[in-house]
Design an enzyme around this catalytic site. Structure first.
Site, mmCIF file in Angstrom:
data_model
loop_
_atom_site.group_PDB
_atom_site.id
_atom_site.type_symbol
_atom_site.label_atom_id
_atom_site.label_comp_id
_atom_site.label_asym_id
_atom_site.label_seq_id
_atom_site.Cartn_x
_atom_site.Cartn_y
_atom_site.Cartn_z
ATOM 1 N N LYS A 1 0.847 -1.210 0.000
ATOM 2 C CA LYS A 1 0.000 0.000 0.000
ATOM 3 C C LYS A 1 0.878 1.253 0.000
ATOM 4 O O LYS A 1 2.092 1.161 0.212
ATOM 5 C CB LYS A 1 -0.917 -0.029 1.229
ATOM 6 N N TYR B 1 17.999 28.969 9.500
ATOM 7 C CA TYR B 1 16.807 29.687 9.935
ATOM 8 C C TYR B 1 16.707 29.700 11.450
ATOM 9 O O TYR B 1 16.903 28.679 12.110
ATOM 10 C CB TYR B 1 15.547 29.007 9.390
ATOM 11 N N ARG C 1 -10.267 -0.034 15.009
ATOM 12 C CA ARG C 1 -10.107 0.761 13.796
ATOM 13 C C ARG C 1 -11.074 0.162 12.786
ATOM 14 O O ARG C 1 -12.229 0.519 12.769
ATOM 15 C CB ARG C 1 -8.634 0.733 13.321
ATOM 16 N N MET D 1 13.680 23.904 3.280
ATOM 17 C CA MET D 1 12.943 23.231 2.213
ATOM 18 C C MET D 1 13.866 22.512 1.237
ATOM 19 O O MET D 1 13.612 21.380 0.817
ATOM 20 C CB MET D 1 12.067 24.243 1.463
HETATM 21 C C1 LIG Z 1 -0.351 -1.854 6.735
HETATM 22 C C2 LIG Z 1 -0.953 -3.122 7.142
HETATM 23 C C3 LIG Z 1 -0.164 -4.268 7.298
HETATM 24 C C4 LIG Z 1 1.346 -4.235 7.221
HETATM 25 O O1 LIG Z 1 1.870 -3.617 8.385
HETATM 26 P P1 LIG Z 1 3.453 -3.567 8.625
HETATM 27 O O2 LIG Z 1 3.629 -2.992 9.977
HETATM 28 O O3 LIG Z 1 4.008 -2.678 7.577
HETATM 29 O O4 LIG Z 1 3.947 -4.951 8.496
HETATM 30 C C5 LIG Z 1 -0.797 -5.469 7.570
HETATM 31 N N1 LIG Z 1 -2.146 -5.526 7.684
HETATM 32 C C6 LIG Z 1 -2.934 -4.446 7.541
HETATM 33 C C7 LIG Z 1 -4.417 -4.587 7.693
HETATM 34 C C8 LIG Z 1 -2.380 -3.209 7.282
HETATM 35 O O5 LIG Z 1 -3.153 -2.124 7.171
#
Ligand SMILES: *Cc1c(COP(=O)(O)O)cnc(C)c1O
Length: 378
Positions: free
Chosen positions: A35, A260, A132, A308
């Site tokens: 992702k 800065y 969640r 930046m």
């Molecule tokens: C992002 C995610 C993972 C992977 O998590 P990592 O800590 O990167 O291994 C696994 N399962 C779900 C549902 C996630 O959202």
């Protein structure tokens, strides 16, 4: 080139990290989580390097469409599922496997025009304590019954859950989540092969969760989120090296402030190198004075506020440092976890945060060749 910030993606490291996960969890299938554009490494690129995975895990339908358009034929699980009526036939058309975690998705499935063409298998996410995504545990029976009325068989219903704090092994919520999940699996007689719970941290911390489908993300990129550790401590290699060059070296007299707001005052007469990189590239502005970079292969601390486009670095001790010297911001030889800790975040946020002006290049050299190069350089 006026801007030299480059993210070098180590393709062999990605493949080696996948093999390392297999060695850690030999009984499990692997869903490689790609992702957020492969944690910022580039979705299609990462998928090519991880082609030996059993499935890819993506956040959105769009990412699934990208992988299919690029010709990937592996199983693909869409971790956020779907949220519009039109998503349902599209998932089916592309053989994408949605996670369902909410009533509203069951409604969409029930309203689908063609019930014979529903996506399957489906991954049912239950909330074992993170609060969640996920159905309440007590609803699992009802969820499975509704799916079954839609003609989806038990062999097409996987059970998954997500850990809230698996990077902190001693947190008692882990035992509760492990327990709740196991109890549920037993109560519904779900085959172990149809379950999934372990993310990267759970893979490292809980041997009992290395079953069914494991879902590593971070470890595939060589990144650990466990306290005070780096991926390398567990045999994983960094998959991204972010680098740039020095574009100036200035003499700064003792007592003068740098950058800065003058947050750093020269403690002695100093040579200060200016690297062409900053938060405009994705380097964290929160990184304080003292955060290390490598000049060629030698550590040196940043001084003053990250701006930046530019970062100031104390190179007083490095006689060889000159305009054009390579500066490693993180990656090989300098774990991204170190920079993340200094900036009060995790490595994932840094690799995900590269901006569009960063140039990506692929490194196809074998991992071993690199460690030999690194050793020779020492
Ligand atoms: C992002 C995610 C993972 C992977 O998590 P990592 O800590 O990167 O291994 C696994 N399962 C779900 C549902 C996630 O959202």
């Amino acid at each position: 080139m006026s801007r030299a910030v480059t993210a070098t993606i180590h393709m062999a490291a990605l493949a080696a990290n996948l093999a390392r996960v297999r060695a850690l969890a030999p009984a499990a299938k692997i869903m490689a989580v790609v992702k957020a554009d492969g944690y910022g490494h580039g979705l299609e690129r990462v998928a090519r390097a991880l082609a030996a995975t059993d499935a890819f895990g993506v956040a959105s339908l769009q990412d699934g469409q990208r992988l299919r358009a690029a010709g990937f034929r592996q199983r693909i699980v869409v971790l956020s599922g779907f949220d519009e009526p039109g998503d349902v036939p599209e998932l089916t058309r592309l053989a994408l496997e949605p996670v369902i975690h909410h009533e509203s998705q069951l409604d969409l499935l029930e309203r689908a025009a063609d019930r014979r063409a529903l996506p399957r298998p489906l991954w049912i996410e239950v909330d074992t304590g993170m609060h969640r995504l996920g159905f309440p545990v007590r609803d699992l029976d009802a969820v499975r019954a509704r799916l079954s009325r839609l003609g989806i068989g038990a062999e097409h219903m996987l059970l998954m859950s997500h850990f809230a704090n698996s990077d902190v092994a001693a947190d008692p919520i882990n035992a509760r989540q492990l327990d709740t999940f196991a109890t549920l699996g037993n109560a519904h007689a779900i085959e172990p092969g149809l379950t999934s719970r372990a993310n990267s941290a759970a893979l490292l911390n809980f041997a009992s969760a290395r079953d069914g489908w494991v879902r590593p993300g971070g470890l595939l990129y060589g990144i650990s989120v466990l306290d005070a550790s780096n991926g390398a401590d567990f045999g994983f290699a960094p998959a991204m090296t972010l680098s740039t060059r020095l574009i100036a070296i200035n003499a700064v007299p003792a007592g003068d402030a740098i950058g800065y707001a003058g947050t750093y005052t020269a403690t002695r007469d100093m040579r200060v190198g200016i690297a062409a990189a900053g938060y405009g590239d994705g380097y964290p502005r929160d990184a304080p004075s003292g955060t290390p970079v490598l000049i060629a292969d030698a550590p040196a601390p940043i001084v003053g506020r990250v701006s930046m486009d530019l970062i100031a670095i104390d190179v007083t001790h490095l006689a060889d440092a000159r305009v054009g010297s390579r500066v490693t911001l993180w990656g090989r030889g300098l774990p991204v976890e170190t920079i993340a800790r200094a900036a009060g975040t995790i490595g994932y946020e840094l690799t995900c945060g590269m901006t569009r002006r960063v140039a990506f290049v692929e490194d196809h050299a074998p991992v071993d060749a690199h460690s030999r190069v690194a050793e020779n350089a020492r």
